[in-house]
Design a protein around this motif. Structure first.
Motif, PDB file in Angstrom:
ATOM      1  N   LYS A 186      -1.289 -10.333  -1.532  1.00  0.00           N
ATOM      2  CA  LYS A 186      -0.796  -9.002  -1.868  1.00  0.00           C
ATOM      3  C   LYS A 186      -0.725  -8.857  -3.385  1.00  0.00           C
ATOM      4  O   LYS A 186      -0.053  -9.643  -4.060  1.00  0.00           O
ATOM      5  CB  LYS A 186       0.582  -8.767  -1.262  1.00  0.00           C
ATOM      6  N   LEU A 199      -3.010   2.421   2.354  1.00  0.00           N
ATOM      7  CA  LEU A 199      -1.727   2.517   1.661  1.00  0.00           C
ATOM      8  C   LEU A 199      -1.377   1.226   0.934  1.00  0.00           C
ATOM      9  O   LEU A 199      -0.616   1.240  -0.030  1.00  0.00           O
ATOM     10  CB  LEU A 199      -0.612   2.848   2.660  1.00  0.00           C
ATOM     11  N   GLY A 200      -1.888   0.124   1.405  1.00  0.00           N
ATOM     12  CA  GLY A 200      -1.552  -1.146   0.780  1.00  0.00           C
ATOM     13  C   GLY A 200      -2.295  -2.288   1.445  1.00  0.00           C
ATOM     14  O   GLY A 200      -2.891  -2.145   2.518  1.00  0.00           O
ATOM     15  N   LYS A 201      -2.243  -3.428   0.777  1.00  0.00           N
ATOM     16  CA  LYS A 201      -2.927  -4.632   1.274  1.00  0.00           C
ATOM     17  C   LYS A 201      -1.997  -5.808   1.069  1.00  0.00           C
ATOM     18  O   LYS A 201      -1.496  -6.043  -0.033  1.00  0.00           O
ATOM     19  CB  LYS A 201      -4.239  -4.839   0.518  1.00  0.00           C
ATOM     20  N   GLU A 227       9.802   2.389  -3.855  1.00  0.00           N
ATOM     21  CA  GLU A 227       9.663   1.326  -4.847  1.00  0.00           C
ATOM     22  C   GLU A 227      10.088   0.029  -4.166  1.00  0.00           C
ATOM     23  O   GLU A 227      11.125  -0.012  -3.497  1.00  0.00           O
ATOM     24  CB  GLU A 227      10.561   1.560  -6.068  1.00  0.00           C
ATOM     25  N   GLN A 270      -7.923   5.041  -4.388  1.00  0.00           N
ATOM     26  CA  GLN A 270      -7.649   3.612  -4.414  1.00  0.00           C
ATOM     27  C   GLN A 270      -7.954   2.936  -5.751  1.00  0.00           C
ATOM     28  O   GLN A 270      -7.812   1.726  -5.879  1.00  0.00           O
ATOM     29  CB  GLN A 270      -8.475   2.908  -3.324  1.00  0.00           C
ATOM     30  N   PRO A 315      -2.992   5.508  -6.410  1.00  0.00           N
ATOM     31  CA  PRO A 315      -2.981   4.330  -5.545  1.00  0.00           C
ATOM     32  C   PRO A 315      -1.627   3.635  -5.596  1.00  0.00           C
ATOM     33  O   PRO A 315      -1.128   3.294  -6.670  1.00  0.00           O
ATOM     34  CB  PRO A 315      -4.101   3.450  -6.124  1.00  0.00           C
ATOM     35  N   GLU A 316      -1.026   3.460  -4.415  1.00  0.00           N
ATOM     36  CA  GLU A 316       0.296   2.844  -4.281  1.00  0.00           C
ATOM     37  C   GLU A 316       1.321   3.517  -5.194  1.00  0.00           C
ATOM     38  O   GLU A 316       2.209   2.872  -5.750  1.00  0.00           O
ATOM     39  CB  GLU A 316       0.212   1.338  -4.561  1.00  0.00           C
ATOM     40  N   ARG A 356       0.956   5.005  -8.122  1.00  0.00           N
ATOM     41  CA  ARG A 356       0.774   4.910  -9.569  1.00  0.00           C
ATOM     42  C   ARG A 356      -0.353   5.851  -9.997  1.00  0.00           C
ATOM     43  O   ARG A 356      -1.505   5.654  -9.601  1.00  0.00           O
ATOM     44  CB  ARG A 356       0.448   3.474  -9.984  1.00  0.00           C
ATOM     45  N   ARG A 368      -7.675   1.657  -9.520  1.00  0.00           N
ATOM     46  CA  ARG A 368      -6.807   1.327 -10.668  1.00  0.00           C
ATOM     47  C   ARG A 368      -7.678   1.376 -11.916  1.00  0.00           C
ATOM     48  O   ARG A 368      -8.821   0.912 -11.913  1.00  0.00           O
ATOM     49  CB  ARG A 368      -6.192  -0.053 -10.491  1.00  0.00           C
TER      50      ARG A 368
END
Length: 625
Positions: free
Chosen positions: A501, A18-20, A105, A457, A418-419, A421, A459
């Motif tokens: 991040k 989900l995120g880093k 957001e 994941q 991803p995230e 977007r 972009r």
């Protein structure tokens, strides 16, 4: 890597990331929860960084005691640990499970001029800040200090529900908050000070939390923080570093600080609000931010210029005045400017298609193309992502893209996000998207699979000749390039990856090169990276700068366009030309005569008419001699 949660083994799948962050990776557990796993010293992000490895080792050691002792009774707006993740024997705490927030957001987005123009109203910002005020007060009432309060640790769900995350860094009992973010760091926590960097020497307190809240409030309402803008003293030798400005209290209220053009004017806030902000940031006043001031804000858009303000009359123009007619052609020194388009609405998106500028704007309750044609009716929505291809308009939200073509039924395409977007892009000839572990392109006989990518994941960016993609998920990170017309991709690129991040990414293309811009939060600072990548995947040059340092790279990653080995950058002081020279990026020329026609928040495109500057309501073509 595997962890054990609730007595069961959990395999960490990068496709479920989900995120880093700088300290941990977060994964979707698929049951309404997310799993936060702290990076061990041997994590790839820490390779060759002994200080970061030592910090990771110390962090894991403290969490063995801190997380089991985490306090109960925190408000529902705090995402707290629900279950501890351990090794197989259950002896070592490796992370924790928590509630997963959907459709979020980060608060940071509300301080971006482009996000505000796209429909995030000041009234919505006030509502978000009001809820955040109540949540922070409740955290303090529970005997806990946030410590590292910043705009990435606040996630907004839906219209205005603000949630505090990263609770593992909260300060309580004997456990101090070990991390900080420079932009939100209370100067009163500093010791003797160092103009090259800020290191706190005193623990976080409730007062330092409220200082950080005031920073977030100012940034969210005005799109500039207290130490934004550029320090321009009469003597260049007296110019302070970003850290020096904090130590000397040189804020946007200082007469020698150039206020950023993309930000909303200070005067859009009432005098009593400005008085409180000045007291906090210049006079070191502290305490709970006065909530009645926030609740009393009433923003209205000016009928003439469109600026939202909380005054009896618009502070930037005469009330009820008609829009001033700007000259179609004007000149200043070496620059001639020709106005190509103007609207009373808002310009939302623009692109360069083989020298032809295309744009999308919102006016009279609808999104419209450059010829005034309506493509979608409805209010401004900042969650939408756009791309333009000829007369076709693509709009994405989460995992779906709608293809809107004149005279045809809208086509809908599922994509990865991803995230949050949507992963899609266009050039003049094709549409490209990532979904289900594949990279796809529209072909003559239907979708064509270009190659394999990391599912969920990736972009994606595309130029006229080639495209560039990357992923950072869990312990994996990778990048690839692909030809715009051929099947197949070249992966395994060795890019100089940020370790913190990732909060923003943009890319501009020209000929055989792509200029990739990455923004990261690392070690309490915001760093901007530029990596020039060739169509063959080779890195031509790279550079890094601290946000707000006054350089071309210290600006937000918008307002840039490439021309071969040159890059043009829009700034509040005009235009800067950067060149790629023998593996280095050098600012070689300034165009101060362009200053009246652009700012750091606009977009730049090299088109047939010249250098097109896309602002909030106007498009202007510049020619320079």
């Amino acid at each position: 890597m595997d962890v054990w949660l609730d007595g069961k083994r959990v395999r960490l799948n990068p496709a479920r990331a989900l995120g880093k962050g700088g300290e941990a990776d977060v994964f979707d557990l698929g049951d309404g929860r997310a799993l936060k796993v702290f990076k061990p010293p041997e994590h790839p992000d820490y390779a060759g960084l002994p200080d970061a490895q030592a910090a990771a080792r110390a962090r894991l050691a403290e969490h063995q005691h801190k997380l089991p002792a985490f306090p109960a009774g925190l408000p529902g707006r705090v995402v707290v640990p629900q279950a501890l993740a351990t090794d197989k024997r259950g002896r070592t705490v490796l992370g924790y499970a928590m509630r997963k927030l959907e459709g979020v957001e980060p608060l940071r987005r509300f301080g971006e001029p482009s996000f505000r123009r796209a429909g995030a109203t000041a009234a919505r910002v006030v509502e978000v800040l009001g809820g955040l005020h109540r949540a922070l007060g409740a955290v303090h009432d529970a005997g806990v200090v946030v410590g590292d309060f910043n705009d990435l640790n606040v996630l907004v769900v839906g219209d205005a529900d603000a949630h505090l995350i990263d609770a593992d860094s909260f300060q309580f009992g004997a456990f101090l908050c070990p991390v900080f973010t420079e932009r939100f760091l209370d100067p009163r926590r500093l010791g003797g000070g160092n103009a090259q960097g800020l290191i706190p020497s005193r623990p976080a307190t409730r007062e330092s939390d409220w200082y950080a809240y005031a920073v977030a409030l100012m940034q969210s309402l005005l799109c500039v923080g207290p130490h934004g803008g550029v320090h321009r003293p009469k003597s260049p030798s007296a110019r302070a570093t970003p850290a020096g400005r904090v130590l000397q209290r040189i804020t946007v209220f200082h007469p020698e600080v150039q206020y950023p053009k993309p930000a909303l004017p200070l005067a859009t806030l009432p005098d009593d609000m400005l008085h409180v902000l000045h007291g906090v940031f210049v006079e070191d006043q502290r305490g709970v931010f006065p909530r009645p001031l926030l609740e009393g804000l009433r923003f209205v858009p000016c009928a003439s210029c469109g600026v939202e303000h909380a005054r009896a009359a618009c502070p930037t123009c005469r009330p009820h005045a008609t829009a001033a007619a700007t000259p179609v052609v004007s000149a200043r020194g070496q620059v001639t400017a020709t106005r190509l388009f103007s609207t009373r609405g808002v310009l939302v998106h623009a692109s360069n298609e083989e020298g032809t500028l295309r744009w999308l704007y919102h006016a009279e309750g609808a999104y419209r193309r450059e010829d005034g044609r309506v493509v979608l009716r409805g209010p401004l929505d900042p969650s939408l992502r756009w791309a333009l291809q000829g007369e076709v308009t693509l709009v994405g939200r989460e995992r779906e893209v709608a293809v809107l073509a004149p005279g045809r039924t809208p086509e809908r395409v599922g994509v990865d996000a991803p995230e949050g977007r949507p992963a899609f892009a266009t050039n003049a000839r094709h549409r490209y998207w990532a979904v289900g572990g594949g990279l796809w392109r529209d072909g003559l006989h239907g979708p064509e699979r270009i190659g394999d990518v990391l599912e969920g994941q990736t972009r994606l960016f595309v130029g006229p000749r080639f495209g560039l993609g990357f992923h950072r998920a869990g312990g994996l990170r990778g990048a690839f390039v692909f030809d715009a017309e051929r099947v197949g991709l070249k992966d395994g690129l060795a890019l100089p990856w940020p370790t913190g991040k990732l909060v923003d990414a943009e890319c501009v293309f020209d000929g055989p090169q792509a200029w990739l811009f990455l923004v990261e939060e690392s070690g309490g600072r915001t760093l901007h990276h530029c990596v020039v990548v060739g169509a063959d995947g080779g890195v031509r040059a790279s550079a890094v700068a601290e946000a707000g340092d006054g350089s071309w790279l210290g600006l937000a990653p918008r307002g840039r366009c490439a021309a071969g080995d040159a890059l043009f950058c829009a700034t509040d002081a005009g235009l800067t030309r950067v060149e790629l020279r023998q593996g280095r990026l050098e600012a070689v020329r300034e165009f101060p005569d362009a200053e009246p026609f652009m700012d750091a928040g606009g977009l730049l495109f090299l088109v047939r008419q010249g250098l097109a500057v896309v602002g909030r309501q106007d498009i202007t073509a510049l020619r320079m001699t």
